[in-house]
Design a protein around this motif. Structure first.
Motif, PDB file in Angstrom:
ATOM      1  N   ARG A   1      48.858  42.185  49.451  1.00 40.64           N
ATOM      2  CA  ARG A   1      49.897  41.755  50.388  1.00 40.64           C
ATOM      3  C   ARG A   1      50.452  40.387  50.007  1.00 40.64           C
ATOM      4  NH1 ARG A   1      47.397  43.690  56.307  1.00 40.64           N
ATOM      5  NH2 ARG A   1      47.301  45.920  55.784  1.00 40.64           N
ATOM      6  N   ALA A   2      49.596  39.502  49.495  1.00 44.29           N
ATOM      7  CA  ALA A   2      50.056  38.160  49.125  1.00 44.29           C
ATOM      8  C   ALA A   2      50.928  38.194  47.881  1.00 44.29           C
ATOM      9  CB  ALA A   2      48.853  37.251  48.899  1.00 44.29           C
ATOM     10  N   ASP A   3      50.562  39.052  46.908  1.00 41.65           N
ATOM     11  CA  ASP A   3      51.317  39.162  45.658  1.00 41.65           C
ATOM     12  C   ASP A   3      51.560  37.777  45.055  1.00 41.65           C
ATOM     13  OD1 ASP A   3      52.662  40.292  43.564  1.00 41.65           O
ATOM     14  OD2 ASP A   3      54.501  40.737  44.677  1.00 41.65           O
ATOM     15  N   ALA A   4      50.451  37.053  44.812  1.00 42.91           N
ATOM     16  CA  ALA A   4      50.538  35.668  44.354  1.00 42.91           C
ATOM     17  C   ALA A   4      49.781  35.491  43.039  1.00 42.91           C
ATOM     18  CB  ALA A   4      49.975  34.731  45.422  1.00 42.91           C
ATOM     19  N   PRO A   5      50.340  36.010  41.927  1.00 43.72           N
ATOM     20  CA  PRO A   5      49.633  35.885  40.652  1.00 43.72           C
ATOM     21  C   PRO A   5      49.654  34.456  40.112  1.00 43.72           C
ATOM     22  CG  PRO A   5      51.759  36.973  40.333  1.00 43.72           C
ATOM     23  CD  PRO A   5      51.574  36.802  41.808  1.00 43.72           C
ATOM     24  N   LEU A   6      48.508  34.029  39.600  1.00 47.31           N
ATOM     25  CA  LEU A   6      48.420  32.795  38.816  1.00 47.31           C
ATOM     26  C   LEU A   6      48.493  33.102  37.330  1.00 47.31           C
ATOM     27  CD1 LEU A   6      45.490  31.105  40.782  1.00 47.31           C
ATOM     28  CD2 LEU A   6      47.917  30.500  40.907  1.00 47.31           C
TER      29      LEU A   6
ATOM     30  N   ARG B   1      42.504  27.800  33.598  1.00 46.05           N
ATOM     31  CA  ARG B   1      42.084  27.440  32.236  1.00 46.05           C
ATOM     32  C   ARG B   1      40.632  27.853  31.986  1.00 46.05           C
ATOM     33  NH1 ARG B   1      45.441  22.773  33.028  1.00 46.05           N
ATOM     34  NH2 ARG B   1      43.660  21.581  33.845  1.00 46.05           N
ATOM     35  N   LEU B   2      39.779  27.656  32.994  1.00 44.34           N
ATOM     36  CA  LEU B   2      38.378  28.055  32.842  1.00 44.34           C
ATOM     37  C   LEU B   2      38.262  29.551  32.602  1.00 44.34           C
ATOM     38  CD1 LEU B   2      35.295  27.690  33.037  1.00 44.34           C
ATOM     39  CD2 LEU B   2      35.535  27.796  35.533  1.00 44.34           C
ATOM     40  N   LEU B   3      38.998  30.353  33.348  1.00 48.51           N
ATOM     41  CA  LEU B   3      38.932  31.800  33.182  1.00 48.51           C
ATOM     42  C   LEU B   3      39.478  32.238  31.827  1.00 48.51           C
ATOM     43  CD1 LEU B   3      39.937  32.794  36.802  1.00 48.51           C
ATOM     44  CD2 LEU B   3      37.770  33.340  35.696  1.00 48.51           C
ATOM     45  N   HIS B   4      40.559  31.628  31.388  1.00 43.16           N
ATOM     46  CA  HIS B   4      41.090  31.954  30.059  1.00 43.16           C
ATOM     47  C   HIS B   4      40.095  31.584  28.968  1.00 43.16           C
ATOM     48  CE1 HIS B   4      45.154  33.472  30.588  1.00 43.16           C
ATOM     49  NE2 HIS B   4      45.360  32.582  31.548  1.00 43.16           N
ATOM     50  N   ARG B   5      39.442  30.447  29.141  1.00 47.29           N
ATOM     51  CA  ARG B   5      38.503  29.972  28.129  1.00 47.29           C
ATOM     52  C   ARG B   5      37.235  30.827  28.096  1.00 47.29           C
ATOM     53  NH1 ARG B   5      38.459  25.225  29.915  1.00 47.29           N
ATOM     54  NH2 ARG B   5      36.447  25.138  31.013  1.00 47.29           N
ATOM     55  N   THR B   6      36.785  31.282  29.267  1.00 47.04           N
ATOM     56  CA  THR B   6      35.519  31.999  29.360  1.00 47.04           C
ATOM     57  C   THR B   6      35.680  33.495  29.132  1.00 47.04           C
ATOM     58  OG1 THR B   6      34.859  30.349  31.012  1.00 47.04           O
ATOM     59  CG2 THR B   6      33.467  32.287  30.786  1.00 47.04           C
ATOM     60  N   LEU B   7      36.818  34.050  29.554  1.00 45.79           N
ATOM     61  CA  LEU B   7      37.047  35.501  29.463  1.00 45.79           C
ATOM     62  C   LEU B   7      38.302  35.806  28.646  1.00 45.79           C
ATOM     63  CD1 LEU B   7      36.496  36.220  33.291  1.00 45.79           C
ATOM     64  CD2 LEU B   7      34.752  36.312  31.489  1.00 45.79           C
ATOM     65  N   PRO B   8      38.402  35.282  27.431  1.00 44.50           N
ATOM     66  CA  PRO B   8      39.683  35.343  26.715  1.00 44.50           C
ATOM     67  C   PRO B   8      40.124  36.749  26.320  1.00 44.50           C
ATOM     68  CG  PRO B   8      37.936  34.598  25.248  1.00 44.50           C
ATOM     69  CD  PRO B   8      37.348  34.635  26.627  1.00 44.50           C
ATOM     70  N   ASP B   9      39.175  37.649  26.093  1.00 45.83           N
ATOM     71  CA  ASP B   9      39.527  38.966  25.549  1.00 45.83           C
ATOM     72  C   ASP B   9      39.609  40.066  26.603  1.00 45.83           C
ATOM     73  OD1 ASP B   9      39.519  37.868  22.942  1.00 45.83           O
ATOM     74  OD2 ASP B   9      37.331  38.112  22.842  1.00 45.83           O
ATOM     75  N   THR B  10      39.249  39.762  27.828  1.00 44.43           N
ATOM     76  CA  THR B  10      39.171  40.817  28.835  1.00 44.43           C
ATOM     77  C   THR B  10      39.985  40.528  30.088  1.00 44.43           C
ATOM     78  OG1 THR B  10      37.566  42.200  30.035  1.00 44.43           O
ATOM     79  CG2 THR B  10      37.106  39.848  29.941  1.00 44.43           C
ATOM     80  N   LEU B  11      40.501  39.305  30.226  1.00 44.85           N
ATOM     81  CA  LEU B  11      41.201  38.900  31.439  1.00 44.85           C
ATOM     82  C   LEU B  11      42.553  39.596  31.551  1.00 44.85           C
ATOM     83  CD1 LEU B  11      41.000  36.932  33.874  1.00 44.85           C
ATOM     84  CD2 LEU B  11      42.170  35.241  32.452  1.00 44.85           C
ATOM     85  N   LEU B  12      42.794  40.241  32.704  1.00 41.34           N
ATOM     86  CA  LEU B  12      44.053  40.945  32.940  1.00 41.34           C
ATOM     87  C   LEU B  12      44.947  40.237  33.957  1.00 41.34           C
ATOM     88  CD1 LEU B  12      42.690  44.613  33.164  1.00 41.34           C
ATOM     89  CD2 LEU B  12      43.830  43.526  31.217  1.00 41.34           C
ATOM     90  N   GLY B  13      44.342  39.635  34.975  1.00 40.44           N
ATOM     91  CA  GLY B  13      45.149  38.985  36.006  1.00 40.44           C
ATOM     92  C   GLY B  13      44.302  38.068  36.861  1.00 40.44           C
ATOM     93  N   ILE B  14      44.954  37.032  37.423  1.00 41.15           N
ATOM     94  CA  ILE B  14      44.298  36.073  38.311  1.00 41.15           C
ATOM     95  C   ILE B  14      45.188  35.933  39.545  1.00 41.15           C
ATOM     96  CG2 ILE B  14      43.361  33.740  38.577  1.00 41.15           C
ATOM     97  CD1 ILE B  14      43.374  33.531  35.498  1.00 41.15           C
ATOM     98  N   TYR B  15      44.596  36.060  40.755  1.00 41.73           N
ATOM     99  CA  TYR B  15      45.410  36.136  41.968  1.00 41.73           C
ATOM    100  C   TYR B  15      44.834  35.278  43.090  1.00 41.73           C
ATOM    101  CZ  TYR B  15      47.055  40.024  39.267  1.00 41.73           C
ATOM    102  OH  TYR B  15      47.551  40.773  38.236  1.00 41.73           O
ATOM    103  N   LEU B  16      45.719  34.551  43.753  1.00 44.99           N
ATOM    104  CA  LEU B  16      45.370  33.818  44.957  1.00 44.99           C
ATOM    105  C   LEU B  16      45.296  34.772  46.146  1.00 44.99           C
ATOM    106  CD1 LEU B  16      47.531  30.559  45.007  1.00 44.99           C
ATOM    107  CD2 LEU B  16      45.027  30.683  45.018  1.00 44.99           C
TER     108      LEU B  16
END
Length: 249
Positions: free
Chosen positions: A130-135, A12-27
């Motif tokens: 290798r983890a392929d674990a998208p949030l 949520r923090l990343l979406h709120r802070t980087l709303p126009d440029t965020l492409l992916g979030i990964y563990l």
């Protein structure tokens, strides 16, 4: 999967802070290498379309200082990369933003991290793929290129001198990281710190085994952080020699 509330809050923090440029979030890290241990951070990579602005950097730092390691929460390590800096791949890659609690004092003094070259991204990106674990977002292979094995090897070795400077102040982490570097050079795998320590223990002379065994046990929450009477630096130096010989071969 790490604590759901921690990862959801970070997303949520990343979406709120980087709303126009965020492409992916990964563990990546411990959460995807056998599960979180008592001392494990929550390690997250965010891929963005364009560089994070100064205002966004400040907002991320301010918010993460409030939650990382606070009130029983796990520490957060957040790295942001611009897709165009890692695809096509080139070495060394550029880290656009870094939050890690070992830098908390700098953040609290108002120091805001700037983009810069970071060889450490080579093993990190390899773990992410290798983890392929998208949030959030597509599978990571759709956004970032694989790291050539030769670049992975030279990247993990590049950090050894800095690790040796921290043997006395961050003993457990240094010993386990050296063990993981040696393991990766020989096997080609990036293993959890405890699994890497297990692999290395069978290759240590008897006088060094208690040191690395203690580091592994502390990491697993089985023993306390106590190094009195143990030859930690001698063990670290032996690990470095193993790393050097494996890298040369």
């Amino acid at each position: 999967m790490p604590e759901q509330s921690d990862t959801h809050d970070l997303v949520r923090l990343l979406h709120r802070t980087l709303p126009d440029t965020l492409l992916g979030i990964y563990l990546h890290g411990s959460a995807t290498l056998g599960g979180l241990r008592p001392h494990s951070d929550i390690d997250v990579l965010a891929v963005v379309r364009e560089s994070v602005t100064q205002a966004q950097r400040r907002a991320l730092v301010e918010e993460l200082l409030k939650v990382s390691g606070v009130d029983g929460r796990r520490y957060v390590e957040l790295i942001v990369v611009v897709q165009g800096d890692v695809r096509p791949w080139r070495y060394p890659p550029t880290c656009d933003f870094l939050y890690g609690d070992w830098l908390r004092e700098e953040y609290e003094r108002g120091v805001i991290p700037r983009p810069g070259p970071s060889p450490d991204l080579a093993p990190l990106l390899t773990m992410v793929l290798r983890a392929d674990a998208p949030l959030h977002g597509p599978p990571p292979a759709e956004l970032i290129d694989p790291v050539p094995h030769a670049d992975l090897r030279r990247a993990i070795v590049a950090g050894v001198p800095e690790l040796m400077d921290e043997v006395d102040s961050d003993t457990r982490n240094v010993l386990l990281t050296l063990a993981r570097i040696w393991t990766t050079l020989v096997t080609g795998d990036i293993r959890s710190k405890d699994a890497a320590a297990s692999w290395v223990l069978g290759r240590l002379p008897a006088e060094h085994r208690p040191v690395l065994a203690r580091a592994r046990a502390v990491y697993l929450g089985e023993e306390g952080e106590c190094w009195d009477g143990l030859g930690t630096r001698a063990c670290a130096e032996f690990l470095v020699r193993g790393i050097a010989e494996s890298y040369a071969s």
